[in-house]
Write a protein that holds these residues in place. Sequence first.
Motif, mmCIF file in Angstrom:
data_model
loop_
_atom_site.group_PDB
_atom_site.id
_atom_site.type_symbol
_atom_site.label_atom_id
_atom_site.label_comp_id
_atom_site.label_asym_id
_atom_site.label_seq_id
_atom_site.Cartn_x
_atom_site.Cartn_y
_atom_site.Cartn_z
ATOM 1 N N TYR A 49 0.832 -1.210 0.000
ATOM 2 C CA TYR A 49 0.000 0.000 0.000
ATOM 3 C C TYR A 49 0.862 1.253 0.000
ATOM 4 N N LEU A 50 1.923 1.255 0.782
ATOM 5 C CA LEU A 50 2.804 2.421 0.824
ATOM 6 C C LEU A 50 3.476 2.641 -0.525
ATOM 7 N N SER A 51 3.828 1.575 -1.200
ATOM 8 C CA SER A 51 4.434 1.699 -2.528
ATOM 9 C C SER A 51 3.440 2.288 -3.525
ATOM 10 N N GLN A 52 2.165 1.911 -3.396
ATOM 11 C CA GLN A 52 1.140 2.477 -4.272
ATOM 12 C C GLN A 52 1.022 3.980 -4.076
ATOM 13 N N VAL A 53 1.115 4.411 -2.836
ATOM 14 C CA VAL A 53 1.042 5.841 -2.542
ATOM 15 C C VAL A 53 2.174 6.589 -3.244
ATOM 16 N N ASP A 54 3.381 6.111 -3.046
ATOM 17 C CA ASP A 54 4.538 6.829 -3.588
ATOM 18 C C ASP A 54 4.583 6.763 -5.105
ATOM 19 N N ALA A 55 4.115 5.649 -5.688
ATOM 20 C CA ALA A 55 4.079 5.552 -7.148
ATOM 21 C C ALA A 55 3.094 6.557 -7.732
ATOM 22 N N ALA A 56 1.914 6.668 -7.105
ATOM 23 C CA ALA A 56 0.909 7.612 -7.594
ATOM 24 C C ALA A 56 1.410 9.047 -7.492
ATOM 25 N N ASN A 57 2.186 9.325 -6.455
ATOM 26 C CA ASN A 57 2.653 10.698 -6.242
ATOM 27 C C ASN A 57 3.826 11.074 -7.137
ATOM 28 N N GLN A 58 4.441 10.104 -7.759
ATOM 29 C CA GLN A 58 5.524 10.407 -8.684
ATOM 30 C C GLN A 58 5.005 10.882 -10.033
ATOM 31 N N HIS A 59 3.780 10.498 -10.364
ATOM 32 C CA HIS A 59 3.267 10.771 -11.711
ATOM 33 C C HIS A 59 2.038 11.685 -11.718
ATOM 34 N N GLY A 60 1.418 11.922 -10.584
ATOM 35 C CA GLY A 60 0.201 12.721 -10.560
ATOM 36 C C GLY A 60 0.466 14.208 -10.530
ATOM 37 N N LYS A 61 -0.630 14.953 -10.629
ATOM 38 C CA LYS A 61 -0.550 16.414 -10.586
ATOM 39 C C LYS A 61 -0.079 16.913 -9.235
ATOM 40 N N PHE A 62 -0.530 16.253 -8.163
ATOM 41 C CA PHE A 62 -0.234 16.733 -6.816
ATOM 42 C C PHE A 62 1.015 16.063 -6.264
ATOM 43 N N ARG A 63 1.789 16.846 -5.534
ATOM 44 C CA ARG A 63 2.953 16.347 -4.826
ATOM 45 C C ARG A 63 2.675 16.411 -3.325
ATOM 46 N N GLN A 284 -1.532 16.957 14.443
ATOM 47 C CA GLN A 284 -0.275 17.144 15.148
ATOM 48 C C GLN A 284 0.897 16.985 14.186
ATOM 49 N N LYS A 285 1.991 17.612 14.529
ATOM 50 C CA LYS A 285 3.127 17.754 13.626
ATOM 51 C C LYS A 285 3.692 16.418 13.166
ATOM 52 N N ALA A 286 3.663 15.407 14.025
ATOM 53 C CA ALA A 286 4.247 14.121 13.666
ATOM 54 C C ALA A 286 3.576 13.506 12.441
ATOM 55 N N PHE A 287 2.313 13.851 12.181
ATOM 56 C CA PHE A 287 1.594 13.281 11.049
ATOM 57 C C PHE A 287 1.845 14.030 9.735
ATOM 58 N N GLU A 288 2.455 15.176 9.778
ATOM 59 C CA GLU A 288 2.427 16.081 8.630
ATOM 60 C C GLU A 288 2.893 15.439 7.324
ATOM 61 N N SER A 289 4.067 14.837 7.302
ATOM 62 C CA SER A 289 4.579 14.306 6.041
ATOM 63 C C SER A 289 3.739 13.133 5.546
ATOM 64 N N HIS A 290 3.279 12.281 6.467
ATOM 65 C CA HIS A 290 2.423 11.169 6.062
ATOM 66 C C HIS A 290 1.066 11.674 5.573
ATOM 67 N N LEU A 291 0.545 12.710 6.202
ATOM 68 C CA LEU A 291 -0.711 13.298 5.760
ATOM 69 C C LEU A 291 -0.567 13.887 4.363
ATOM 70 N N GLN A 292 0.537 14.567 4.101
ATOM 71 C CA GLN A 292 0.776 15.121 2.771
ATOM 72 C C GLN A 292 0.855 14.012 1.724
ATOM 73 N N ARG A 293 1.524 12.932 2.073
ATOM 74 C CA ARG A 293 1.615 11.801 1.138
ATOM 75 C C ARG A 293 0.237 11.223 0.847
ATOM 76 N N PHE A 294 -0.588 11.111 1.898
ATOM 77 C CA PHE A 294 -1.919 10.559 1.677
ATOM 78 C C PHE A 294 -2.766 11.493 0.824
ATOM 79 N N MET A 295 -2.784 12.777 1.143
ATOM 80 C CA MET A 295 -3.631 13.714 0.415
ATOM 81 C C MET A 295 -3.287 13.754 -1.067
ATOM 82 N N SER A 296 -2.004 13.817 -1.374
ATOM 83 C CA SER A 296 -1.618 13.859 -2.782
ATOM 84 C C SER A 296 -2.003 12.557 -3.478
#
Length: 524
Positions: A49-63, A284-296
């Motif tokens: 699942y994590l790989s799917q997230v990062d693959a989608a974010n490499q090619h989509g409009k949103f980062r 909370q701050k600890a979630f920020e980068s993971h939240l950004q990855r999910f949203m994109s």
Amino acid sequence: MTNLNKLHRLPALAIILGTSLLLSAQTPNADDVIWQKSVQKYDVPRSQYLSQVDAANQHGKFRPAWDSLGSYQVPDWWRDLKFGIFIHWGVYSVPAYGSEWYPRDMYVQNKREFKHHVETYGPQSKFGYKDFIPQFHAEKFDANAWAKLFHEAGAKYVIPVAEHHDGFPMYASDLTDWCAGKMGPKRDVIGELAQAIRKEGLHFGASSHRAEHYFFFNGGRTFDSDVQDPQYASLYGPAHVGVGEPNWIGNPDKAYLDDWLARSTEIVEKYHPDILYFDWWIGQKAFESHLQRFMSFYYNDAAKRGTTVVMHYKEKAVPEGAAVLDVERGQLEQIRPLPWQTDTSISNQSWGYVENDTYKSPQSIVWLLTDVVSKNGSLLLNVGPRSDGMIPEPAQELFRNIGDWLRVNGEAIYGTRPWTTFGEGPTKVAGGAFHESSAQTFTAQDFRFTTKGKNLYAIALGWPQDGHLTVHSLADNKFVVGNVALLGSDDKLKWSQNAEGLTIELPKSAPGKYAYSFRITPKE
């Protein structure tokens, strides 16, 4: 949802969240390590699942960055819906006591839920939250019947809780054994609802409250309970005892954050919800980068499928404009330029079903809906079904009453946009979350305004005894009126407009109850 008994602690929470203690994920402690070992069997699907997230974010409009996510635009289809249904249903409906926070409070020794649990079921070392799962049969659950009721209520979108703080997903998860697809009902509740809701022509959403699970059961660390037993760690989670008072704030490590991201992604991959709702702890701050990855990922995945989606957040979890703000159990004082949502429960005590709960009146819900829509918002109204899968009769009746009102007045609600002012009248609304206790009784002098195309709608929140209404905001220098019609009435209205406003002579009887909508057409 946020437990009302915890609300006074939110200022302390805000202070804690601002400290350097929460700037990054913590080093795992013993409880984290025990939990990590308990979920190792799911390392492969989690990584996928994590790989799917990062693959989608490499090619989509949103980062996965705020500057990129800030280009998100709320789709018009969501702005048009205005009214949705929230569903809190889970294992916590079995004890049906206190609130949907029973799984936490039954382990907090100074809580009445703790005392109730010991007296009713025995000590938590012998009968813990896990032992309610075999009693969660859901034998009367009918997704199609629910969806038909929600359609009858006039709702346009439905958001069942996919996973609450208790860590028991209401679907067939690939990432845990503790889920409705494998235990309790042994049914994919979310999957059944997704199909039934879409069959009714409604938009399907899902909510995740998984973030808060990190600390949710930590009361069980303070005495002899089954939370201490490593064999149940995959259900109870780290049950992390955090810093600060009242010792319920944790700071998740990377393994837990990765699991949160994978579980959120699983919901998207399995059910493709049009709407995703997150509770407050993602802020909370600890979630920020993971939240950004999910949203994109969520936005990119929708774009890849040729559609658009909506994500709800609370407080200041994301920058304005990157998603849709949700105000829990509250309203705003003025029009918000950006679309927003309020959520509240049809019942007063709990979001989930509890015995002897009381219910709001349909009039109060109609007033709330009208006020929120006039300020560029939408209303998400929650219901808590019983453990057998039946929606309580008082809730069903309330839904049907709201539906009756919307069948007459929906033209002034659905697909509308705010006017230059939200309304007028003597009754003031308290702004902000958790102000329901400050709700006022509206009068026939209180109006709320909406627009659609050229038409202006003035919704009167009462019916005057003298048979006349005056809309002072429609003094003739603001909007030159060409015609006035009362929705639900065939009577031709007499009206006049002058420097005092628009005065309307009403028919002898009101078309319905609660609030009354006037379609005001401008003079050509």
